[in-house]
Motif scaffolding. Sequence first.
Motif, mmCIF file in Angstrom:
data_model
loop_
_atom_site.group_PDB
_atom_site.id
_atom_site.type_symbol
_atom_site.label_atom_id
_atom_site.label_comp_id
_atom_site.label_asym_id
_atom_site.label_seq_id
_atom_site.Cartn_x
_atom_site.Cartn_y
_atom_site.Cartn_z
ATOM 1 N N THR A 222 8.241 11.455 -2.362
ATOM 2 C CA THR A 222 8.167 10.000 -2.312
ATOM 3 C C THR A 222 9.005 9.461 -1.157
ATOM 4 O O THR A 222 9.721 10.203 -0.498
ATOM 5 C CB THR A 222 8.683 9.393 -3.638
ATOM 6 O OG1 THR A 222 10.034 9.822 -3.838
ATOM 7 C CG2 THR A 222 7.827 9.819 -4.828
ATOM 8 N N ASP B 76 0.858 -1.184 0.000
ATOM 9 C CA ASP B 76 0.000 0.000 0.000
ATOM 10 C C ASP B 76 0.896 1.236 0.000
ATOM 11 O O ASP B 76 1.571 1.524 0.978
ATOM 12 C CB ASP B 76 -0.896 -0.008 1.238
ATOM 13 C CG ASP B 76 -1.876 1.143 1.263
ATOM 14 O OD1 ASP B 76 -1.868 1.969 0.326
ATOM 15 O OD2 ASP B 76 -2.657 1.233 2.221
ATOM 16 N N THR B 77 0.927 1.958 -1.117
ATOM 17 C CA THR B 77 1.812 3.120 -1.240
ATOM 18 C C THR B 77 1.078 4.442 -1.059
ATOM 19 O O THR B 77 1.677 5.494 -1.219
ATOM 20 C CB THR B 77 2.509 3.124 -2.619
ATOM 21 O OG1 THR B 77 1.502 3.184 -3.635
ATOM 22 C CG2 THR B 77 3.380 1.893 -2.801
ATOM 23 N N ARG B 78 -0.201 4.397 -0.716
ATOM 24 C CA ARG B 78 -0.971 5.641 -0.590
ATOM 25 C C ARG B 78 -0.391 6.598 0.450
ATOM 26 O O ARG B 78 -0.557 7.804 0.329
ATOM 27 C CB ARG B 78 -2.428 5.349 -0.232
ATOM 28 C CG ARG B 78 -3.206 4.679 -1.327
ATOM 29 C CD ARG B 78 -4.577 4.331 -0.842
ATOM 30 N NE ARG B 78 -4.432 3.349 0.228
ATOM 31 C CZ ARG B 78 -5.434 2.913 0.961
ATOM 32 N NH1 ARG B 78 -6.643 3.368 0.788
ATOM 33 N NH2 ARG B 78 -5.247 2.010 1.896
ATOM 34 N N TRP B 79 0.276 6.105 1.452
ATOM 35 C CA TRP B 79 0.802 6.940 2.528
ATOM 36 C C TRP B 79 2.297 7.176 2.396
ATOM 37 O O TRP B 79 2.943 7.657 3.304
ATOM 38 C CB TRP B 79 0.467 6.323 3.882
ATOM 39 C CG TRP B 79 -1.000 6.295 4.097
ATOM 40 C CD1 TRP B 79 -1.840 5.239 3.908
ATOM 41 C CD2 TRP B 79 -1.821 7.390 4.484
ATOM 42 N NE1 TRP B 79 -3.130 5.618 4.163
ATOM 43 C CE2 TRP B 79 -3.152 6.931 4.527
ATOM 44 C CE3 TRP B 79 -1.564 8.727 4.805
ATOM 45 C CZ2 TRP B 79 -4.212 7.748 4.872
ATOM 46 C CZ3 TRP B 79 -2.628 9.546 5.158
ATOM 47 C CH2 TRP B 79 -3.933 9.048 5.186
ATOM 48 N N GLN C 281 6.231 5.585 6.902
ATOM 49 C CA GLN C 281 4.918 5.499 7.529
ATOM 50 C C GLN C 281 5.044 5.705 9.033
ATOM 51 O O GLN C 281 6.044 5.325 9.642
ATOM 52 C CB GLN C 281 4.261 4.165 7.212
ATOM 53 C CG GLN C 281 3.879 4.080 5.742
ATOM 54 C CD GLN C 281 3.074 2.856 5.425
ATOM 55 O OE1 GLN C 281 3.528 1.746 5.663
ATOM 56 N NE2 GLN C 281 1.888 3.060 4.901
ATOM 57 N N PHE D 198 3.004 11.648 -2.470
ATOM 58 C CA PHE D 198 1.935 12.506 -2.954
ATOM 59 C C PHE D 198 2.491 13.401 -4.041
ATOM 60 O O PHE D 198 3.717 13.549 -4.186
ATOM 61 C CB PHE D 198 1.304 13.345 -1.825
ATOM 62 C CG PHE D 198 2.232 14.345 -1.202
ATOM 63 C CD1 PHE D 198 2.415 15.611 -1.756
ATOM 64 C CD2 PHE D 198 2.914 14.036 -0.038
ATOM 65 C CE1 PHE D 198 3.268 16.536 -1.174
ATOM 66 C CE2 PHE D 198 3.771 14.949 0.555
ATOM 67 C CZ PHE D 198 3.944 16.201 -0.014
#
Length: 180
Positions: A131, A18-21, A135, A24
Amino acid sequence: MVSFMQQHSALNFIAMEDTRWKKFKLCGDYNVDLRSLYLAWSTPAGLEKWFLRKADFYTVPQRLRANDEQIAKEDTYTWYWHGHHNDIFEKGRILEANGQDLLKFSFTGGSIVTVSFSTRNGLTIIDLEQTDIPQENDPAKNLLVQCQIGWTFYLANLKSVMEGGKDLRNKRVELNSCFK
Protein backbone atom coordinates in the motif's frame (compact mmCIF):
# COMPACT_ATOMS: atom_id res chain seq x y z
CA MET A 1 -31.85 21.08 -15.52
CA VAL A 2 -29.53 19.12 -13.21
CA SER A 3 -31.08 17.83 -10.02
CA PHE A 4 -29.55 18.32 -6.57
CA MET A 5 -28.81 14.57 -6.39
CA GLN A 6 -26.95 14.63 -9.72
CA GLN A 7 -24.89 17.58 -8.55
CA HIS A 8 -24.22 15.98 -5.18
CA SER A 9 -23.16 12.67 -6.82
CA ALA A 10 -20.76 14.50 -9.11
CA LEU A 11 -19.17 16.27 -6.16
CA ASN A 12 -18.71 13.02 -4.29
CA PHE A 13 -17.14 11.43 -7.33
CA ILE A 14 -14.65 14.27 -7.67
CA ALA A 15 -13.75 14.10 -3.99
CA MET A 16 -13.10 10.34 -4.11
CA GLU A 17 -9.45 9.44 -4.66
CA ASP A 18 -8.49 6.86 -7.28
CA THR A 19 -6.56 4.24 -5.28
CA ARG A 20 -6.18 1.64 -8.03
CA TRP A 21 -2.54 2.61 -8.59
CA LYS A 22 -1.63 2.94 -4.92
CA LYS A 23 -2.02 -0.63 -3.69
CA PHE A 24 -2.27 -4.26 -4.71
CA LYS A 25 -2.77 -7.61 -3.05
CA LEU A 26 -1.35 -11.02 -3.99
CA CYS A 27 -1.81 -14.40 -2.37
CA GLY A 28 -0.28 -17.81 -2.70
CA ASP A 29 -0.90 -21.27 -1.31
CA TYR A 30 1.94 -23.42 -0.02
CA ASN A 31 2.14 -27.06 0.93
CA VAL A 32 4.48 -26.09 3.79
CA ASP A 33 3.72 -25.55 7.46
CA LEU A 34 2.97 -22.00 8.56
CA ARG A 35 5.91 -21.80 11.00
CA SER A 36 8.47 -22.69 8.30
CA LEU A 37 7.05 -20.05 5.96
CA TYR A 38 6.99 -17.43 8.68
CA LEU A 39 10.65 -18.12 9.43
CA ALA A 40 11.44 -17.88 5.69
CA TRP A 41 10.19 -14.29 5.89
CA SER A 42 11.36 -13.34 9.39
CA THR A 43 15.02 -14.39 9.56
CA PRO A 44 17.99 -13.24 7.48
CA ALA A 45 18.83 -16.85 6.52
CA GLY A 46 15.20 -17.49 5.57
CA LEU A 47 15.02 -14.46 3.28
CA GLU A 48 18.37 -15.28 1.68
CA LYS A 49 17.11 -18.75 0.80
CA TRP A 50 14.45 -17.50 -1.67
CA PHE A 51 14.44 -13.68 -1.87
CA LEU A 52 17.67 -11.79 -1.22
CA ARG A 53 21.40 -12.19 -1.71
CA LYS A 54 22.03 -10.61 1.70
CA ALA A 55 19.58 -9.52 4.39
CA ASP A 56 21.04 -7.41 7.19
CA PHE A 57 18.72 -6.55 10.09
CA TYR A 58 19.70 -4.23 12.90
CA THR A 59 18.12 -3.96 16.34
CA VAL A 60 17.28 -0.54 17.79
CA PRO A 61 20.75 -0.30 19.40
CA GLN A 62 22.20 -1.17 15.93
CA ARG A 63 23.26 -4.75 16.71
CA LEU A 64 23.34 -6.91 13.57
CA ARG A 65 20.92 -9.81 13.98
CA ALA A 66 22.28 -13.34 13.58
CA ASN A 67 21.25 -15.28 10.46
CA ASP A 68 18.78 -17.49 12.31
CA GLU A 69 17.48 -14.77 14.65
CA GLN A 70 13.93 -13.53 14.12
CA ILE A 71 13.39 -9.91 13.26
CA ALA A 72 11.38 -7.63 15.54
CA LYS A 73 9.31 -4.46 15.34
CA GLU A 74 11.49 -1.35 14.88
CA ASP A 75 14.43 -3.28 13.39
CA THR A 76 15.94 -1.59 10.37
CA TYR A 77 17.18 -3.47 7.35
CA THR A 78 19.49 -3.27 4.37
CA TRP A 79 18.72 -5.76 1.61
CA TYR A 80 20.97 -6.70 -1.30
CA TRP A 81 19.71 -8.38 -4.48
CA HIS A 82 21.15 -11.21 -6.52
CA GLY A 83 22.19 -10.08 -9.98
CA HIS A 84 23.27 -6.65 -8.71
CA HIS A 85 26.37 -5.13 -7.16
CA ASN A 86 26.34 -3.79 -3.59
CA ASP A 87 25.42 -0.29 -4.80
CA ILE A 88 21.85 -1.54 -5.40
CA PHE A 89 20.09 -2.06 -2.08
CA GLU A 90 16.87 -1.39 -0.20
CA LYS A 91 16.71 0.17 3.26
CA GLY A 92 13.67 0.12 5.48
CA ARG A 93 12.09 -0.57 8.85
CA ILE A 94 10.09 -3.41 10.34
CA LEU A 95 6.76 -1.93 11.39
CA GLU A 96 5.25 -5.10 12.82
CA ALA A 97 6.43 -8.66 13.46
CA ASN A 98 4.26 -10.71 15.79
CA GLY A 99 6.42 -13.86 15.70
CA GLN A 100 3.58 -15.99 14.35
CA ASP A 101 1.55 -14.86 11.36
CA LEU A 102 2.06 -11.17 10.51
CA LEU A 103 4.90 -9.01 9.19
CA LYS A 104 4.75 -5.39 8.07
CA PHE A 105 7.63 -3.34 6.73
CA SER A 106 8.42 -0.15 4.88
CA PHE A 107 9.50 -0.67 1.31
CA THR A 108 10.56 1.17 -1.81
CA GLY A 109 9.13 4.63 -2.46
CA GLY A 110 7.73 4.89 1.06
CA SER A 111 5.24 2.08 0.46
CA ILE A 112 4.19 -0.45 3.11
CA VAL A 113 4.17 -4.23 2.66
CA THR A 114 2.01 -6.41 4.91
CA VAL A 115 2.45 -10.18 4.82
CA SER A 116 -0.04 -12.35 6.67
CA PHE A 117 -0.09 -16.12 7.04
CA SER A 118 -3.07 -18.43 7.61
CA THR A 119 -4.04 -22.04 7.00
CA ARG A 120 -6.90 -23.34 4.91
CA ASN A 121 -7.67 -26.83 3.60
CA GLY A 122 -4.31 -28.17 4.75
CA LEU A 123 -2.34 -25.42 3.01
CA THR A 124 -0.61 -22.31 4.29
CA ILE A 125 -1.88 -19.14 2.62
CA ILE A 126 0.27 -16.04 2.30
CA ASP A 127 -1.46 -12.74 1.63
CA LEU A 128 0.85 -9.92 0.58
CA GLU A 129 -0.47 -6.39 0.30
CA GLN A 130 1.56 -3.38 -0.74
CA THR A 131 0.00 0.00 0.00
CA ASP A 132 0.89 3.70 -0.11
CA ILE A 133 2.58 3.26 -3.48
CA PRO A 134 3.46 6.69 -4.87
CA GLN A 135 1.99 7.45 -8.25
CA GLU A 136 4.40 7.93 -11.15
CA ASN A 137 3.68 9.39 -14.57
CA ASP A 138 6.53 7.50 -16.25
CA PRO A 139 5.31 3.91 -16.87
CA ALA A 140 8.90 2.58 -16.71
CA LYS A 141 9.13 3.83 -13.12
CA ASN A 142 5.66 2.71 -12.06
CA LEU A 143 6.21 1.08 -8.68
CA LEU A 144 2.83 -0.63 -8.62
CA VAL A 145 3.59 -2.53 -11.82
CA GLN A 146 7.25 -3.20 -11.03
CA CYS A 147 6.59 -4.34 -7.46
CA GLN A 148 3.62 -6.48 -8.44
CA ILE A 149 5.75 -8.25 -11.06
CA GLY A 150 8.60 -8.64 -8.57
CA TRP A 151 6.45 -9.98 -5.73
CA THR A 152 4.68 -12.38 -8.08
CA PHE A 153 8.03 -13.85 -9.07
CA TYR A 154 9.34 -14.04 -5.50
CA LEU A 155 6.16 -15.66 -4.17
CA ALA A 156 6.52 -18.27 -6.94
CA ASN A 157 10.20 -18.71 -6.06
CA LEU A 158 9.29 -19.15 -2.39
CA LYS A 159 6.92 -21.96 -3.43
CA SER A 160 9.58 -23.54 -5.64
CA VAL A 161 12.30 -23.37 -2.98
CA MET A 162 10.14 -24.50 -0.06
CA GLU A 163 8.24 -27.26 -1.87
CA GLY A 164 10.83 -28.52 -4.33
CA GLY A 165 14.22 -27.04 -3.52
CA LYS A 166 14.70 -25.30 -6.91
CA ASP A 167 15.82 -21.64 -6.72
CA LEU A 168 14.70 -19.68 -9.80
CA ARG A 169 16.63 -16.45 -9.16
CA ASN A 170 19.25 -15.02 -11.50
CA LYS A 171 22.40 -14.87 -9.37
CA ARG A 172 24.75 -13.59 -12.09
CA VAL A 173 25.57 -9.90 -12.19
CA GLU A 174 26.77 -10.22 -15.80
CA LEU A 175 23.28 -11.28 -16.90
CA ASN A 176 21.55 -8.32 -15.26
CA SER A 177 21.60 -6.40 -18.58
CA CYS A 178 19.30 -9.08 -20.04
CA PHE A 179 16.53 -7.89 -17.79
CA LYS A 180 16.63 -4.17 -18.62
